[in-house]
Write an enzyme that holds these catalytic residues in place. Structure first.
Site, short mmCIF file in Angstrom:
data_model
loop_
_atom_site.label_atom_id
_atom_site.label_comp_id
_atom_site.label_asym_id
_atom_site.label_seq_id
_atom_site.Cartn_x
_atom_site.Cartn_y
_atom_site.Cartn_z
N SER A 13 45.10 81.99 73.26
CA SER A 13 44.48 82.23 71.95
C SER A 13 45.23 81.78 71.09
O SER A 13 46.59 81.41 71.27
CB SER A 13 44.28 83.78 71.74
OG SER A 13 45.73 84.43 71.81
N ASP A 237 57.02 77.96 70.79
CA ASP A 237 56.89 79.08 70.63
C ASP A 237 57.86 80.04 70.92
O ASP A 237 58.19 81.07 70.36
CB ASP A 237 55.41 79.66 71.22
CG ASP A 237 55.09 79.25 72.62
OD1 ASP A 237 56.18 78.78 73.26
OD2 ASP A 237 54.04 79.31 73.09
#
Length: 474
Positions: A13, A237
């Site tokens: 997502s 990330d």
């Protein structure tokens, strides 16, 4: 009110998180969320970068609709995957995903040129068959014309920043995941690249988090309804997540817990020793040239996969149409089960099996353990297995670094898994501090805020993260 926008895209997502300062604290607001996942195309698993970029723009439009215009923005994603552009800035083929099978056997092709021990000594990056170095070797061996046409190499967030601004920047933390960056110089290892036969022109100057990329293009501005400046976060990330670890004591380990569990510590200098290589630890680039000395552990990918199979109708005894397969319920119900089986969660068999449920069951069968059947039993086995991996990694980190660590800070979505946090504390014998859950977005925003002068540096930012979000202790 001054706003900063983090676009954080994971393997399942993506989300747009706006932040502003209020009474000395960071305040977050999720503006937009969208699906991400691999697509099957031409016998490969690929990322639909065109769709993802359209989602980035949609989220920016939502900012305009809310009347909350960001002064700066930055995008982070997972590592290792990339886009090749030709002389006209058009993509050279699809963006193939790291879980695709094309890299099988490519490690041996690389080691014919660069022995494995030398590769680790130069880059400090653990062997993972999906690393960029092996992806590029697959292209060189099977589709050499793609490399011949390529004029630009951009990691996925670099590519999206390019689409927004027209400016090419190769960001350091994500580049370090390619296994082509020298751990000593923190720059591309051009000698290594030349020996492998990859076009050297693809690998330009590396930029650090906090670097201003530039304003968004006029055509983008007209689509989203406002102008803003793109600032590089730690575009990997995990690099962003580690920036936001609030417990900054030297004796604290971290786990960035999401699709993957990345467990490690921060080092000033990369540890490229044989002992670190044997234990399969990696030295990924971090903010201000810190090194994220960590181990990749399979993580919540296993739970995500099991959840998806049950949602799609996988049958089991006692199944009820009203059964709740949410992460929270899977975690809560797992704690009430009694099955004590564990599997080697970091085994490659769990990387991308046809059925995660069957793979976990087969692993239990093969080892003579009780086979989990229900969603709750399977979840318990996976959570317990992850905690065992965390214990092993803790012991390895202490042995390799010669340091003692008495606490573990879990950040990211997995920090909300209460049962897993309890298991981790029990297995490791360490205090577990859980939070913040939105660590990656917070770290992304932190790089922007530091660049904008909101904080003097990383330590001041981390203190504010603790004051703003706190932790839960186990």
């Amino acid at each position: 009110m001054k706003y900063y926008l983090a676009v954080d895209i994971g393997a399942s997502s993506g989300r747009h998180i706006l932040a502003h300062m209020e009474d000395g604290r960071i305040v977050l607001e999720e503006i937009y969320r969208f699906y991400n996942g691999m697509d099957e195309k031409g016998h490969h698993q690929v990322w639909d970068t065109e769709r993802l970029f359209s989602e980035i723009l949609e989220g920016m439009k939502k900012c305009k609709e809310e009347g909350k215009i960001p002064a700066t923005m930055g995008i982070d994603t997972w590592g290792v995957d990339y886009v090749l552009l030709d002389k006209d800035d058009n993509p050279v083929g699809d963006c193939i995903a790291y879980r695709d099978g094309r890299t099988k056997g490519m490690d041996e092709e690389v080691y014919k040129i660069i022995p494995e021990d030398e590769l680790y000594a130069r880059t400090g990056i653990q062997k993972a068959i999906f690393n960029t170095i092996y992806q590029l070797m697959s292209t060189k061996v099977r589709k050499p014309e793609k490399l011949e046409r390529a004029r630009t190499f951009l990691m996925i967030p670099d590519y999206f920043h390019f689409l927004l601004t027209g400016v090419r920047k190769q960001e350091y933390t994500n580049a370090s995941t390619t296994q082509l960056v020298n751990a000593e110089t923190a720059d591309w290892d051009h000698e290594l690249i030349a020996r492998l036969g990859y076009p050297d022109e693809l690998f330009g100057e590396l930029s650090m988090p906090g670097t201003v990329v530039g304003p968004i293009k006029k055509e983008i501005e007209s689509k989203v309804g406002f102008s803003c400046t793109v600032v590089l976060p730690a575009t990997h990330d995990t690099g962003s997540a580690v920036m936001s670890v609030p417990c900054t004591d030297e004796n604290t380990l971290y786990i960035s817990s999401g699709t993957w569990s990345l467990m490690g510590c921060e080092l000033e200098k990369a540890n490229c020793t044989k002992k670190a290589q044997t234990a399969n630890f990696t030295n990924e680039g971090g903010y201000q040239h810190r090194y994220r000395f960590l181990k990749n552990i399979m993580g919540l990918w296993m739970i995500q996969s099991v959840k998806k199979e049950f949602e799609e109708g996988y049958d089991y005894p006692g199944k009820n149409p009203k059964d709740d397969y949410s992460f929270a319920n899977l975690c809560d119900r797992a704690e009430k089960e009694t099955i004590d089986s564990v599997v080697p969660a970091n085994d490659s068999r769990f990387l991308n099996p046809e059925s995660m449920i069957r793979e976990v069951q087969k692993a239990c069968e093969e080892s003579g353990q009780t086979v989990p059947i229900t969603p709750w039993e399977l979840s318990r086995v996976i959570y317990r297995s992850l905690a065992v991996c965390y214990k092993q990694a803790t012991e390895e980190i202490e042995e390799i670094t010669g340091k003692n660590f008495d606490s573990i800070n879990i950040v990211g979505g997995g920090s909300n898994a209460v049962y897993l946090n309890k298991l981790t504390a029990a297995e490791t014998g360490r205090t577990v501090n859980a939070g913040p859950g939105e660590a990656t977005a917070i770290g992304n925003i932190g790089a922007q805020m530091i660049a904008d002068g909101v904080f003097a540096g990383l330590q001041e930012f981390r203190k504010c993260v603790f004051d703003s979000f706190g932790v839960v202790r186990y």
